[in-house]
Design an enzyme around this catalytic site. Structure first.
Site, PDB file in Angstrom:
ATOM      1  N   HIS A  56     -31.743 -23.647  28.130  1.00 22.39           N
ATOM      2  CA  HIS A  56     -31.420 -24.624  27.087  1.00 22.39           C
ATOM      3  C   HIS A  56     -29.927 -24.953  27.077  1.00 22.39           C
ATOM      4  O   HIS A  56     -29.100 -24.127  26.701  1.00 22.39           O
ATOM      5  CB  HIS A  56     -31.833 -24.098  25.704  1.00 22.39           C
ATOM      6  CG  HIS A  56     -31.739 -25.137  24.625  1.00 22.39           C
ATOM      7  ND1 HIS A  56     -32.852 -25.665  24.014  1.00 22.39           N
ATOM      8  CD2 HIS A  56     -30.676 -25.768  24.075  1.00 22.39           C
ATOM      9  CE1 HIS A  56     -32.465 -26.566  23.116  1.00 22.39           C
ATOM     10  NE2 HIS A  56     -31.142 -26.642  23.134  1.00 22.39           N
ATOM     11  N   HIS A  58     -26.859 -28.519  26.873  1.00 21.08           N
ATOM     12  CA  HIS A  58     -26.576 -29.953  26.642  1.00 21.08           C
ATOM     13  C   HIS A  58     -25.435 -30.374  27.553  1.00 21.08           C
ATOM     14  O   HIS A  58     -24.264 -30.298  27.178  1.00 21.08           O
ATOM     15  CB  HIS A  58     -26.206 -30.194  25.172  1.00 21.08           C
ATOM     16  CG  HIS A  58     -27.351 -29.964  24.244  1.00 21.08           C
ATOM     17  ND1 HIS A  58     -28.185 -30.968  23.810  1.00 21.08           N
ATOM     18  CD2 HIS A  58     -27.845 -28.821  23.707  1.00 21.08           C
ATOM     19  CE1 HIS A  58     -29.128 -30.457  23.031  1.00 21.08           C
ATOM     20  NE2 HIS A  58     -28.933 -29.153  22.955  1.00 21.08           N
ATOM     21  N   GLN A 151     -32.106 -37.134  19.974  1.00 23.07           N
ATOM     22  CA  GLN A 151     -31.217 -36.445  19.019  1.00 23.07           C
ATOM     23  C   GLN A 151     -31.308 -37.015  17.602  1.00 23.07           C
ATOM     24  O   GLN A 151     -31.254 -36.275  16.624  1.00 23.07           O
ATOM     25  CB  GLN A 151     -29.767 -36.537  19.520  1.00 23.07           C
ATOM     26  CG  GLN A 151     -28.704 -36.100  18.523  1.00 23.07           C
ATOM     27  CD  GLN A 151     -28.506 -34.602  18.478  1.00 23.07           C
ATOM     28  OE1 GLN A 151     -28.002 -33.995  19.430  1.00 23.07           O
ATOM     29  NE2 GLN A 151     -28.934 -33.984  17.390  1.00 23.07           N
ATOM     30  N   HIS A 209     -36.507 -29.191  20.511  1.00 23.61           N
ATOM     31  CA  HIS A 209     -35.739 -28.558  19.462  1.00 23.61           C
ATOM     32  C   HIS A 209     -36.692 -28.468  18.283  1.00 23.61           C
ATOM     33  O   HIS A 209     -37.138 -29.503  17.775  1.00 23.61           O
ATOM     34  CB  HIS A 209     -34.529 -29.405  19.082  1.00 23.61           C
ATOM     35  CG  HIS A 209     -33.413 -29.366  20.085  1.00 23.61           C
ATOM     36  ND1 HIS A 209     -33.533 -29.867  21.344  1.00 23.61           N
ATOM     37  CD2 HIS A 209     -32.148 -28.869  19.983  1.00 23.61           C
ATOM     38  CE1 HIS A 209     -32.385 -29.674  21.987  1.00 23.61           C
ATOM     39  NE2 HIS A 209     -31.524 -29.076  21.190  1.00 23.61           N
ATOM     40  N   GLU A 212     -34.974 -25.997  13.919  1.00 18.84           N
ATOM     41  CA  GLU A 212     -33.595 -25.475  13.937  1.00 18.84           C
ATOM     42  C   GLU A 212     -33.047 -25.646  12.525  1.00 18.84           C
ATOM     43  O   GLU A 212     -32.274 -26.562  12.227  1.00 18.84           O
ATOM     44  CB  GLU A 212     -32.725 -26.218  14.960  1.00 18.84           C
ATOM     45  CG  GLU A 212     -31.355 -25.538  15.131  1.00 18.84           C
ATOM     46  CD  GLU A 212     -30.434 -26.262  16.102  1.00 18.84           C
ATOM     47  OE1 GLU A 212     -30.796 -27.367  16.558  1.00 18.84           O
ATOM     48  OE2 GLU A 212     -29.352 -25.734  16.400  1.00 18.84           O
ATOM     49  N   ASP A 308     -27.010 -23.252  25.313  1.00 19.57           N
ATOM     50  CA  ASP A 308     -27.033 -24.387  24.383  1.00 19.57           C
ATOM     51  C   ASP A 308     -25.778 -25.253  24.480  1.00 19.57           C
ATOM     52  O   ASP A 308     -25.858 -26.429  24.790  1.00 19.57           O
ATOM     53  CB  ASP A 308     -27.262 -23.905  22.943  1.00 19.57           C
ATOM     54  CG  ASP A 308     -27.797 -25.008  22.024  1.00 19.57           C
ATOM     55  OD1 ASP A 308     -27.974 -26.142  22.513  1.00 19.57           O
ATOM     56  OD2 ASP A 308     -28.020 -24.742  20.838  1.00 19.57           O
ATOM     57  N   TRP A 314     -20.320 -29.040  18.983  1.00 16.40           N
ATOM     58  CA  TRP A 314     -20.965 -28.011  18.164  1.00 16.40           C
ATOM     59  C   TRP A 314     -20.353 -26.626  18.343  1.00 16.40           C
ATOM     60  O   TRP A 314     -20.554 -25.747  17.524  1.00 16.40           O
ATOM     61  CB  TRP A 314     -22.461 -27.948  18.504  1.00 16.40           C
ATOM     62  CG  TRP A 314     -23.174 -29.218  18.156  1.00 16.40           C
ATOM     63  CD1 TRP A 314     -23.690 -29.540  16.929  1.00 16.40           C
ATOM     64  CD2 TRP A 314     -23.412 -30.339  18.994  1.00 16.40           C
ATOM     65  NE1 TRP A 314     -24.232 -30.802  16.973  1.00 16.40           N
ATOM     66  CE2 TRP A 314     -24.080 -31.307  18.218  1.00 16.40           C
ATOM     67  CE3 TRP A 314     -23.121 -30.626  20.330  1.00 16.40           C
ATOM     68  CZ2 TRP A 314     -24.464 -32.545  18.731  1.00 16.40           C
ATOM     69  CZ3 TRP A 314     -23.509 -31.851  20.843  1.00 16.40           C
ATOM     70  CH2 TRP A 314     -24.170 -32.795  20.053  1.00 16.40           C
TER      71      TRP A 314
HETATM   72 ZN   LIG Z   1     -29.913 -27.730  21.818  1.00 21.01          ZN
END
Ligand SMILES: [Zn+2]
Length: 424
Positions: A56, A58, A151, A209, A212, A308, A314
């Site tokens: 996982h 991005h 997203q 996802h 979360e 991630d 993030w």
């Molecule tokens: Zn993610």
């Protein structure tokens, strides 16, 4: 033989094993092989493992830290807002350049397969084009699997489903989703159904996802598992994050775990991110937020740990080191038992390889000669030391080498110390 590695320890505990490699594949594996290699490497009893796999990530956002500003609060919501500010300014060249740089980091750390989500909510699909180009360019040394990720919500964002279909037509491998971000629980469940039906029709894997959130009533994993069962997608569906499970009622979870197991749905926890982003609305006691990893494993569910984020809107940290991810997962889940620590190593190697459906992965004759020689004697020591990758090998070719970690004490009369490793 092109290459023979002598005297290796293996993740399953076997010791003093030789590995013979020919034409990019493992030809033989066993004690004291009577075979000569054009090149011979002495592992000196160190651990040889199949490569790390990140289930996982991005890659469209990675290394964009500071663009157009840094995340001041460090929260998920500021991260999503920041990503929304950054998206319109992205260029394909910059995306490709940052992704390639991250892939270099990954290779040096023995991370040779990554499943990356790619945001498809920008109508230009610039990030999709960029990461398809990256996938093509890194193919000789790294397996990059792409997930079409809405997203901004599949139903919440008007063009998302059409864009997701376009992204799949362009060659994106896996169908993504984000049901907990839709406007209502009903919309979330509807999005799961639409996406699973679309994936089943195309013969694709699914990785959403999912939940979360710290909301114990975010139960989209239940719909995801039941859809996987209904559509015959067993073994091809993963729920990423599943953090709401941390906060769910125990009775409900006792009913949920067998459903996930029977549906053949895998779980992907992201310990670095879950421990920093979840529980933010709590005062004290403050929830950890990571999903119920040991309980899922005990129920027979495949659980992987993902990275991630790395230096993006993030998360300001991260370095492509899956041993750091395993180390954090081990601590957050309190998986300090001997078997449990070993499971944390499998959660960044074998288990995600199975979730991604990687072909020819493993330590057996016939598998690809994709190997990492670590400066550690076993899987637990590898996690403890975040051990140096002495050698990273792909298809029998050495891609990267690092010196062993060595700290020499400058005190008279003391022997040199090599990172305080146990003598074996
Ligand atoms: Zn993610």
């Amino acid at each position: 033989m092109d290459l023979v590695i002598r005297n290796a320890s293996l993740p399953d505990g076997r010791r003093q094993v030789d590995i013979a490699i020919d034409q990019g594949r493992i030809a033989a594996l066993g004690p004291q092989l009577p075979l000569q290699g054009a090149r011979e490497i002495d592992a000196e009893g160190d651990l040889v493992t199949p490569p790390f796999v990140d289930a996982h990530f991005h890659m469209d956002a990675t290394l964009s830290i500071g663009l157009p500003r840094v995340n001041q609060s460090g929260t998920l919501l500021e991260g999503i807002a920041l990503w929304g500010e950054l998206k319109p300014t992205l260029t394909q060249e910059a995306l490709v350049e940052r992704a390639l740089q991250y892939c270099d980091w990954a290779v040096a750390r023995g991370l040779l397969a990554i499943r990356s989500h790619v945001d498809i909510c920008d109508d230009r699909l610039l990030a999709v084009e960029a990461l398809l180009e990256v996938r093509r360019r890194v193919a000789p040394y790294l397996d990059l699997q792409l997930v079409a990720f809405p997203q901004d919500g599949l139903l919440r964002s008007p063009s998302a489903f059409a864009n997701l279909k376009r992204a799949v037509a362009m060659g994106v491998d896996v169908v993504g989703g984000i049901p907990h971000f839709e406007r209502t629980m009903a919309d979330g469940a509807a999005s799961v159904r639409l996406l699973c039906e679309f994936a089943a029709g195309k013969g694709l894997r699914v990785d959403m996802h999912c939940d979360e959130s710290d909301d114990p009533l975010s139960r989209h994993i239940e719909t995801l598992a039941s859809e996987a069962q209904r559509l015959g997608l067993q073994g091809r569906v993963a729920g990423s994050h599943l953090t709401s499970m941390h906060s769910m009622d125990n009775y409900y979870v006792s009913k949920l775990l067998p459903l996930i197991r029977e549906a053949g749905v895998a779980a992907i926890a992201n310990p670095l991110i879950n421990i920093t982003l979840q529980g933010r609305h709590d005062s004290y006691p403050k929830r950890r937020g990571m999903t119920r990893v040991p309980e899922l494993i005990a129920a027979g569910v495949d659980v992987a740990f993902g990275h991630d984020c790395a230096m993006d809107p993030w998360y300001s940290l991260g370095s492509g080191d899956m041993l750091e991810v395993a180390h954090m997962g081990l601590h957050v889940a309190q998986m300090t038992g001997q078997d449990a620590m070993h499971q944390c190593f499998l959660a960044v190697t074998e288990t995600p390889a199975r979730i991604l459906g990687l072909d020819g992965y493993g330590l057996a004759p016939g598998c690809h000669a994709d190997l990492v020689l670590l400066d550690a004697g076993g899987t637990v020591e590898a996690i403890r030391l975040r051990a140096a990758r002495r050698m990273v090998i792909r298809r029998g070719q050495v891609l990267s080498e690092s010196p062993r970690a060595a700290a020499r004490l400058a005190l008279a009369g003391r022997p040199p110390s090599t990172n305080f490793r146990l003598m074996r």
